[in-house]
Motif scaffolding. Structure first.
Motif, PDB file in Angstrom:
ATOM      1  N   ASP A   6       4.611   1.045   1.444  1.00 46.02           N
ATOM      2  CA  ASP A   6       4.621  -0.414   1.317  1.00 46.02           C
ATOM      3  C   ASP A   6       3.295  -0.853   0.708  1.00 46.02           C
ATOM      4  OD1 ASP A   6       7.037  -1.422   2.427  1.00 46.02           O
ATOM      5  OD2 ASP A   6       6.335  -0.760   4.411  1.00 46.02           O
ATOM      6  N   ILE A   7       3.350  -1.963  -0.031  1.00 44.26           N
ATOM      7  CA  ILE A   7       2.118  -2.572  -0.540  1.00 44.26           C
ATOM      8  C   ILE A   7       1.788  -3.727   0.408  1.00 44.26           C
ATOM      9  CG2 ILE A   7       1.038  -3.728  -2.535  1.00 44.26           C
ATOM     10  CD1 ILE A   7       1.998  -0.955  -3.316  1.00 44.26           C
ATOM     11  N   VAL A   8       0.547  -3.787   0.867  1.00 42.73           N
ATOM     12  CA  VAL A   8       0.153  -4.815   1.841  1.00 42.73           C
ATOM     13  C   VAL A   8      -0.815  -5.784   1.171  1.00 42.73           C
ATOM     14  CG1 VAL A   8      -0.857  -5.189   4.128  1.00 42.73           C
ATOM     15  CG2 VAL A   8       0.350  -3.066   3.646  1.00 42.73           C
ATOM     16  N   ASN A   9      -0.658  -7.057   1.468  1.00 42.53           N
ATOM     17  CA  ASN A   9      -1.512  -8.083   0.871  1.00 42.53           C
ATOM     18  C   ASN A   9      -2.959  -8.001   1.322  1.00 42.53           C
ATOM     19  OD1 ASN A   9      -0.099  -9.519  -0.953  1.00 42.53           O
ATOM     20  ND2 ASN A   9       0.768 -10.942   0.542  1.00 42.53           N
ATOM     21  N   HIS A  10      -3.846  -8.244   0.411  1.00 38.72           N
ATOM     22  CA  HIS A  10      -5.272  -8.351   0.707  1.00 38.72           C
ATOM     23  C   HIS A  10      -5.810  -9.306  -0.355  1.00 38.72           C
ATOM     24  CE1 HIS A  10      -9.533  -7.184   0.360  1.00 38.72           C
ATOM     25  NE2 HIS A  10      -9.449  -6.887   1.627  1.00 38.72           N
ATOM     26  N   THR A  11      -6.748 -10.167   0.022  1.00 36.79           N
ATOM     27  CA  THR A  11      -7.147 -11.239  -0.891  1.00 36.79           C
ATOM     28  C   THR A  11      -7.609 -10.730  -2.256  1.00 36.79           C
ATOM     29  OG1 THR A  11      -7.939 -12.300   1.101  1.00 36.79           O
ATOM     30  CG2 THR A  11      -8.408 -13.419  -0.958  1.00 36.79           C
ATOM     31  N   ALA A  12      -8.534  -9.771  -2.247  1.00 36.01           N
ATOM     32  CA  ALA A  12      -9.120  -9.369  -3.532  1.00 36.01           C
ATOM     33  C   ALA A  12      -8.532  -8.066  -4.042  1.00 36.01           C
ATOM     34  CB  ALA A  12     -10.623  -9.223  -3.381  1.00 36.01           C
ATOM     35  N   ASP A  13      -8.090  -7.234  -3.148  1.00 33.33           N
ATOM     36  CA  ASP A  13      -7.712  -5.885  -3.537  1.00 33.33           C
ATOM     37  C   ASP A  13      -6.284  -5.580  -3.091  1.00 33.33           C
ATOM     38  OD1 ASP A  13     -10.280  -5.204  -4.733  1.00 33.33           O
ATOM     39  OD2 ASP A  13     -11.024  -5.511  -2.721  1.00 33.33           O
ATOM     40  N   VAL A  14      -5.936  -4.305  -3.066  1.00 26.06           N
ATOM     41  CA  VAL A  14      -4.572  -3.949  -2.658  1.00 26.06           C
ATOM     42  C   VAL A  14      -4.627  -2.842  -1.617  1.00 26.06           C
ATOM     43  CG1 VAL A  14      -2.375  -2.971  -3.401  1.00 26.06           C
ATOM     44  CG2 VAL A  14      -3.525  -4.621  -4.858  1.00 26.06           C
ATOM     45  N   SER A  15      -3.878  -3.047  -0.551  1.00 35.06           N
ATOM     46  CA  SER A  15      -3.805  -2.051   0.496  1.00 35.06           C
ATOM     47  C   SER A  15      -2.400  -1.457   0.489  1.00 35.06           C
ATOM     48  CB  SER A  15      -4.104  -2.759   1.822  1.00 35.06           C
ATOM     49  OG  SER A  15      -3.964  -1.886   2.886  1.00 35.06           O
ATOM     50  N   ILE A  16      -2.275  -0.184   0.802  1.00 38.39           N
ATOM     51  CA  ILE A  16      -0.948   0.436   0.870  1.00 38.39           C
ATOM     52  C   ILE A  16      -0.777   1.129   2.230  1.00 38.39           C
ATOM     53  CG2 ILE A  16      -0.825   0.809  -1.645  1.00 38.39           C
ATOM     54  CD1 ILE A  16      -1.194   3.909   0.293  1.00 38.39           C
ATOM     55  N   ILE A  17       0.482   1.192   2.676  1.00 39.76           N
ATOM     56  CA  ILE A  17       0.818   2.016   3.836  1.00 39.76           C
ATOM     57  C   ILE A  17       1.843   3.034   3.347  1.00 39.76           C
ATOM     58  CG2 ILE A  17       1.831   2.084   6.146  1.00 39.76           C
ATOM     59  CD1 ILE A  17       0.868  -0.776   6.560  1.00 39.76           C
ATOM     60  N   ALA A  18       1.546   4.317   3.547  1.00 40.02           N
ATOM     61  CA  ALA A  18       2.470   5.360   3.101  1.00 40.02           C
ATOM     62  C   ALA A  18       3.008   6.102   4.320  1.00 40.02           C
ATOM     63  CB  ALA A  18       1.754   6.319   2.159  1.00 40.02           C
ATOM     64  N   TYR A  19       4.288   6.508   4.219  1.00 38.76           N
ATOM     65  CA  TYR A  19       4.959   7.124   5.354  1.00 38.76           C
ATOM     66  C   TYR A  19       5.335   8.568   5.040  1.00 38.76           C
ATOM     67  CZ  TYR A  19       5.519   2.105   6.030  1.00 38.76           C
ATOM     68  OH  TYR A  19       5.282   0.764   6.142  1.00 38.76           O
ATOM     69  N   GLY A  20       5.598   9.338   6.085  1.00 40.36           N
ATOM     70  CA  GLY A  20       6.068  10.707   5.882  1.00 40.36           C
ATOM     71  C   GLY A  20       6.573  11.291   7.186  1.00 40.36           C
ATOM     72  N   THR A  21       7.429  12.310   7.079  1.00 44.33           N
ATOM     73  CA  THR A  21       7.874  12.974   8.309  1.00 44.33           C
ATOM     74  C   THR A  21       6.749  13.863   8.839  1.00 44.33           C
ATOM     75  OG1 THR A  21       8.899  14.602   6.886  1.00 44.33           O
ATOM     76  CG2 THR A  21      10.365  12.965   7.830  1.00 44.33           C
ATOM     77  N   ASN A  22       5.855  14.228   7.940  1.00 45.59           N
ATOM     78  CA  ASN A  22       4.631  14.897   8.392  1.00 45.59           C
ATOM     79  C   ASN A  22       3.454  14.309   7.608  1.00 45.59           C
ATOM     80  OD1 ASN A  22       4.569  16.233   5.825  1.00 45.59           O
ATOM     81  ND2 ASN A  22       6.126  17.623   6.633  1.00 45.59           N
ATOM     82  N   MET A  23       2.246  14.700   8.002  1.00 38.79           N
ATOM     83  CA  MET A  23       1.063  14.062   7.415  1.00 38.79           C
ATOM     84  C   MET A  23       0.919  14.413   5.940  1.00 38.79           C
ATOM     85  SD  MET A  23      -0.981  11.793   8.114  1.00 38.79           S
ATOM     86  CE  MET A  23      -1.062  11.489   9.864  1.00 38.79           C
ATOM     87  N   SER A  24       1.274  15.631   5.545  1.00 37.34           N
ATOM     88  CA  SER A  24       1.088  15.972   4.134  1.00 37.34           C
ATOM     89  C   SER A  24       2.026  15.130   3.262  1.00 37.34           C
ATOM     90  CB  SER A  24       1.244  17.478   3.890  1.00 37.34           C
ATOM     91  OG  SER A  24       2.582  17.844   3.898  1.00 37.34           O
ATOM     92  N   GLN A  25       3.216  14.836   3.793  1.00 36.42           N
ATOM     93  CA  GLN A  25       4.130  13.969   3.035  1.00 36.42           C
ATOM     94  C   GLN A  25       3.569  12.540   2.939  1.00 36.42           C
ATOM     95  OE1 GLN A  25       8.030  13.388   4.733  1.00 36.42           O
ATOM     96  NE2 GLN A  25       8.932  12.906   2.744  1.00 36.42           N
ATOM     97  N   ALA A  26       2.958  12.076   4.015  1.00 34.18           N
ATOM     98  CA  ALA A  26       2.342  10.732   3.976  1.00 34.18           C
ATOM     99  C   ALA A  26       1.203  10.703   2.942  1.00 34.18           C
ATOM    100  CB  ALA A  26       1.819  10.346   5.355  1.00 34.18           C
ATOM    101  N   PHE A  27       0.425  11.783   2.862  1.00 35.80           N
ATOM    102  CA  PHE A  27      -0.644  11.884   1.854  1.00 35.80           C
ATOM    103  C   PHE A  27      -0.035  11.860   0.443  1.00 35.80           C
ATOM    104  CE2 PHE A  27      -5.012  13.370   3.379  1.00 35.80           C
ATOM    105  CZ  PHE A  27      -4.868  12.826   4.635  1.00 35.80           C
ATOM    106  N   ALA A  28       1.055  12.609   0.247  1.00 37.24           N
ATOM    107  CA  ALA A  28       1.718  12.642  -1.066  1.00 37.24           C
ATOM    108  C   ALA A  28       2.240  11.255  -1.422  1.00 37.24           C
ATOM    109  CB  ALA A  28       2.841  13.669  -1.062  1.00 37.24           C
TER     110      ALA A  28
END
Lengths: 138, 486
Positions: A6-28
């Protein structure tokens, strides 16, 4: 998992939240979110790859270092990556092969320049499925 | 429900608001925000106040963790944040400078008037767009080799002027005369140098721009005259860019390095992006030397762009540079850490002043103000958004006493990029600007929506606060006529 990030709102920049069934998938998926900010990934083909091997003092730093390494490769070699095969992964070490192609202005529309991944609001969450949050300076 | 600021801030006067030290345990000094009440109501996120409070954790911080009226939520430091730390026992933080080290603004004047330029603005903007590389992934027209890059990093803009990119007179009207002393390329990673080589002489993307503008108000005629600005309708050129991928990589490298130093020096921080090290430590000194390289890169970058802007004017108006009177008014940075002297509680202190989205604003008589401006004070260049206006102001004694010689740096965002894009289409923004007589050319039309006026605070209000608070004073206002965006 029905979505990668997901892309999350931030005033000046952009924040993201990434998901995965394991941590390496979340990193990918965090890497995928990064390149999705830069361009439309549907227009990108897997023509070349780059291998990345990293170590960091902790998992949060590893995530920032991983994303900053990809930003570096985009900036210096002009490569847009779309698939990330993380072959070795633990809390302080990562080995990955990333696939994509060089920027071709006739087919890639570059949307956003990303300066860096930051430590601000950085989260690496192992509970309730794996989830990471990163703020990019753009 | 009361806005977050009403529960947090103590009003000092109409333009000064304190975040008490008790707001967050661990704050070493209180926070101080320069703003009007109506501006505070735009600050919807409590994170902004949290960030001002977090900066107050930095060891050696003196007086206040400051925020200028264009403050908005950043990472680590707020954007619009100023913090001064004692050099003898305080820290330096790369996060207090930001990724775009020496992001700054350069102003050129011309003796052309709106009547002469407006009929040719389409041609001029097209010419500028071709000759000033901009946009994501753009590369410069000049290519330095590794040895030449080191020269850029050590010598700054005077080096490229010697190569024919500009006039010797440009040097004296550039902060630090375009060269931070003590820059050491050995403290910069190969990665940063690799990012830096192809990007020298590029505008970049995001909020960076090159703008042709018209003077529409003169508030202080004598000071304006000293800057070569004599009448409304006069055409100016404003350049806003920084150290590109070079600076981004220097910051990335040193945030990681100093993140480790924090543990070694036992520093307690509420946000890892505030990573820091004692100014005197090897890590702190290494960062200062690398940061100085990035600062010199940025001045060289703006020098190249100014040179090409001059060439475009020469071509479009078929006049020589001298006939065009295309001289530099000033070049000032707004992302930097500098070692400066201040009087704190009647004692002289050497401080490391971090300005992250804040402009140095030294008063008349200060030895670091160029001779030609010594009687009026240091020019402060404050760009607004592309639909409103920008300002030239002057530094003041009040800034020296209250804000470590600092003032605002721009309008400051109020809307996220994605929210701006959801509510506006880039093409509509361009159309709306065209209807107001502003010609825009952008590498990415979508980026125009992100940079629309609606996404920013009103720079008039921001500058009025700094003027009324006395930390800088208005001299000239200019409105855009043509804009190049990345």
């Amino acid at each position: 998992m029905d979505k990668d990030f997901d892309i999350v709102n931030h005033t000046a920049d952009v924040s993201i939240i990434a998901y995965g069934t394991n941590m390496s998938q979340a990193f990918a998926n965090a890497a995928k979110a990064l390149f999705n900010l830069i361009t439309e990934l549907d227009d990108v083909e897997e023509i070349l790859y780059r291998d990345i091997k990293l170590t960091a003092p902790d998992q949060e730093s590893l995530l920032v270092k991983w994303l900053n390494e990809l930003i570096y490769l985009f900036d210096v070699e002009g490569i847009i990556f779309k698939r990330f095969n993380i072959t070795q992964f633990n809390s302080t070490r990562l080995k990955a092969r990333s696939y994509g192609e060089k920027v071709d202005s006739s087919k890639h529309k570059l949307k956003t320049g990303v300066k860096a991944a930051t430590y601000h609001m950085l989260k690496v969450d192992k509970d309730n499925g794996c989830k990471v949050q990163v703020l990019f300076d753009i | 429900m009361p806005a977050p600021w009403q529960e947090i801030l103590n009003k000092i006067d109409d333009y000064r608001w304190e975040i008490p030290q008790s707001y967050k345990e661990g704050m070493l000094v209180p926070g101080l925000i320069f703003a009007s009440e109506s501006m505070l109501s735009h600050i919807c996120e409590e994170q902004v106040f949290q960030q001002v409070a977090n900066v107050a954790f930095l060891p050696g911080i003196v007086e206040h963790s400051l925020a200028m009226p264009d403050i908005h939520w950043g990472y680590g430091f707020p954007i619009g944040g100023v913090a001064a730390t004692r050099v003898k026992d305080g820290v330096i933080s790369p996060g207090g400078v930001g990724f775009d080290i020496n992001c700054g603004v350069r102003l050129l004047r011309t003796n052309l008037t709106e009547d002469e330029v407006r009929p040719k603005i389409e041609q001029l903007v097209a010419e500028l767009f071709i000759n000033v590389p901009s946009g994501v992934g753009s590369e410069g027209k000049i290519r330095v080799n590794k040895k030449e890059l080191d020269e850029v990093l050590i010598k700054g803009s005077p080096w490229i002027i010697e190569k024919g990119y500009g006039e010797a007179e440009d040097i004296v009207v550039t902060e630090e005369e375009g060269c931070m002393k003590g820059a050491n390329p050995d403290k910069v990673s190969i990665k940063a140098k690799k990012r830096g080589i192809p990007q020298l002489g590029t505008l970049g993307s995001g909020n960076h721009f090159l703008e042709v503008e018209i003077v529409d108000e003169i508030y202080d005629r004598d000071a304006a005259t000293a800057m070569g600005i004599s009448e409304t309708g006069q055409v100016l050129v404003l350049i806003h860019t920084g150290s590109r991928g070079f600076g981004h990589q220097v910051c990335t490298d040193y945030v990681a390095l100093l993140g480790e130093a924090v543990k070694r020096y036992g520093i307690n921080l509420p946000d890892r992006q505030l990573a820091c090290a004692p100014v005197h430590s090897p890590e702190g000194q290494d960062y200062l030397q690398a940061m100085s390289c990035a600062a010199n890169y940025a001045w060289t970058n703006r020098q190249c762009i100014a040179h090409w802007a001059r060439e475009c004017f020469i071509k479009v108006f078929s006049k020589s540079q001298r006939e065009l009177g295309m001289e530099q008014v000033y070049d000032v940075c707004h992302n930097m850490a500098k070692i400066e002297e201040y009087t704190i509680k009647s004692k002289k202190e050497t401080l490391c002043v971090h300005r992250k989205g804040a402009t140095r604003a030294f008063p008349a008589g200060h030895p670091d103000v160029p001779n030609i401006y010594r009687n009026i004070g240091q020019p402060v260049l404050i760009p607004g958004d592309m639909g409103r206006c920008s300002y030239v102001a002057l530094g003041t004694e009040t800034a020296m006493k209250e804000s470590f010689g600092s003032t605002c740096h721009g309008a400051g965002r109020i809307q996220s990029r994605s929210a701006a894009k959801r509510s506006l289409r880039g093409a509509d923004v361009a159309q709306a600007l065209a209807e107001r007589g502003i010609t825009v050319k952008a590498g990415s039309i979508a980026s125009l929506a992100e940079e629309a006026s609606q996404a920013y605070k009103d720079v008039n209000e921001v500058v009025n606060v700094t003027h009324m608070a006395g930390i800088s004073r208005k001299v000239v206002r200019a409105v855009p006529l043509g804009v190049i965006k990345g």
